[in-house]
Design an enzyme around this catalytic site. Structure first.
Site, short mmCIF file in Angstrom:
data_model
loop_
_atom_site.label_atom_id
_atom_site.label_comp_id
_atom_site.label_asym_id
_atom_site.label_seq_id
_atom_site.Cartn_x
_atom_site.Cartn_y
_atom_site.Cartn_z
N ASP A 130 3.35 9.26 -2.10
CA ASP A 130 2.25 8.52 -1.50
C ASP A 130 1.90 7.33 -2.38
O ASP A 130 1.84 7.46 -3.61
CB ASP A 130 1.01 9.41 -1.35
CG ASP A 130 0.29 9.21 -0.03
OD1 ASP A 130 0.46 8.13 0.57
OD2 ASP A 130 -0.44 10.11 0.40
N HIS A 149 0.80 -1.22 0.00
CA HIS A 149 0.00 0.00 0.00
C HIS A 149 0.84 1.27 0.00
O HIS A 149 0.28 2.38 0.04
CB HIS A 149 -0.94 0.00 1.21
CG HIS A 149 -2.01 -1.04 1.12
ND1 HIS A 149 -3.20 -0.83 0.47
CD2 HIS A 149 -2.05 -2.32 1.58
CE1 HIS A 149 -3.94 -1.92 0.55
NE2 HIS A 149 -3.26 -2.84 1.20
#
Length: 473
Positions: A369, A162
């Site tokens: 991110d 993730h």
């Protein structure tokens, strides 16, 4: 709901988020997705309870809520210090977010990380039945698949990352990097949010380890693993409904009343150096300097709940932001206006939905991110007839899917300032056009699409056959 007869799903993650009632509004997107997948397939969600015990026993606490069975274990304080606070969040997290200047390489951290993953493997192995699908989540558990294989687990095992995967030269600074990557070849399927992270993995595997990549399959020796880019989404329908719920409407009215006719810019981020909050504040200050006529017409609401408070780098970022916001407010505020409202607490998702809806601009500017679901939540919460504008870092994984946002370089205060001004001046027709495209993507590639796509690929992956069994065939 009728359980699938094909196989159960065993989800394994560092922390387990038990399903909450529909009115709680506080569940994150990943928790929503995994809970939905578990309800459809049946199975267990296993992980750390978040609690500390004096001595690790492997005792499992089972609970069942809203059709999802959770199984959690307590860890020793040393495990938490070395595995979670140490290797996961002081070594891997900064390195994988390109901050090798903050990464701490300690043998105790690496040893605790390996030991804790072995403990997870020992504890969860008896729960796994032969036909179960196993889905391991995130950087806390890179070696868990290999540990399950050592314990005789022949199930199909998938892993999803993730966070970003760093470039080859950065990963090369990690002691034991090759062993970590080699352990990942025990998985049948590895998922990344973007093609960029997938390509970075392939670059390291091929150039540093001699792996072969062909048709989405990486081969190292006698091991093969399939690789996919599978961007996570949100439950767009649920979030849009939440933005029209009672709590959201109350939050919306509260923000509109307190704005007193001013335009609100909103940022919602966990307090973390990867989120670019210092750069964001500097870019907003540049906007105030370059557009003095806009002062008192706009304000920035930054919601930044603290996290990992025991890690020194997180304490430093909090102190830095408090000083920066205080200086900006001291220099530009007037008796009836402050440019930055800086809040160090979290809010339920339904309250956030109302706050997003009240904001003229959603400011999402991470330095790096893996995805960033705040960008998608902001879009989903907007009023279709008068939507706000999303300003998004080009270094967020979400940027690949959200090209109609105003994409900026978060390191550039000038680009942030220019984008704020462009968003404030943007016509309603252009705002609606951009939002319509963004919302279509958020709805189409939602969290169910993400989970279904990964699990379908995992079900199609070939079962692992170890070398000794091959020889005996």
């Amino acid at each position: 709901m009728t359980r699938s007869t094909e196989s159960r799903l065993i989800v394994i993650s560092n922390r387990v988020s038990a399903p909450k009632g529909s009115n709680s509004g506080s569940q994150g997107g990943l928790a929503v997705a995994l809970a939905a997948a578990l309800r459809e397939n049946g199975g267990i969600w296993f992980g750390w309870s978040g609690e500390v015990t004096e001595q690790f026993t492997g005792q499992i606490n089972f609970q069942r809520e809203q059709g999802v069975t959770t199984a959690v274990v307590d860890l020793e304080e040393q495990d938490v210090e070395e595995y979670y606070e140490g290797y996961a969040n002081r070594t891997l997290w900064p390195l994988f977010h390109y901050r090798i200047d903050l990464a701490e390489y300690e043998r105790e951290f690496a040893g605790g990380y390996q030991r804790t993953n072995e403990r997870f493997a020992d504890t969860v192995r008896p729960l796994i039945e032969p036909d179960d699908l196993i889905w391991i989540q995130d950087y806390h558990m890179f070696p868990l698949g290999a540990e399950l294989r050592r314990r005789g687990c022949q199930n199909q095992i998938g892993f999803f990352l993730h966070i970003p995967w760093p470039p080859r030269r950065l990963l090369g600074t990690l002691p034991g990097a090759q062993a970590l990557v080699e352990s990942m070849f025990e998985y049948d399927l590895i998922g990344f949010h973007t093609e960029e992270w997938l390509e970075s993995f392939c670059d390291y595997a091929t150039h540093e380890m001699g792996a072969k990549i062909e048709n989405g399959v990486a081969t190292l020796g006698d091991r093969c693993v399939r690789l996919i880019a599978d961007p996570i989404g949100i439950d767009a329908k649920e979030f849009a409904e939440a933005s029209a719920g009672v709590q959201a409407r109350l939050a919306f009215r509260r923000m509109r009343d307190s704005a007193d006719g001013r335009d609100m810019i909103v940022g919602v981020d966990r307090l973390d150096y990867s989120k670019g909050l210092e750069e964001r504040f500097s870019g907003y200050e540049r906007f105030l300097i370059e557009h003095p006529e806009e002062r008192k017409e706009v304000f920035l609401l930054q919601i930044a709940p603290p996290s990992r408070v025991s890690v020194e780098t997180y304490r430093r970022i909090r102190n830095s932001l408090e000083g920066l916001s205080g200086r900006i407010n001291g220099e530009y505020a007037d008796v009836d206006w402050v440019p930055i409202r800086y809040v160090n607490q979290g809010y339920p998702r339904d309250v956030l939905a109302g706050i997003y809806r009240a904001a003229k601009i959603g400011l999402v500017t991470p330095l790096r991110d893996g995805m960033n679901l705040v960008a998608k939540e902001y879009v989903a919460a907007q009023n279709p007839e008068d939507p706000g504008v999303l300003i998004l870092s080009k270094f967020a994984g979400a940027a690949e899917q959200m090209q109609e946002a105003l994409l900026i370089n978060p390191y550039s205060a000038e680009e942030i300032a220019d984008a704020i001004q462009q968003a404030l001046r943007m016509s309603k027709d252009e705002r609606i056009r951009r939002w319509t495209v963004l919302m279509d993507g958020v709805q189409r590639e939602d969290v169910t699409w993400w989970a279904t796509r990964f699990l379908d690929a995992l079900k199609q992956a070939r079962p692992v056959v170890t070398a000794p069994e091959k020889a005996g065939m």
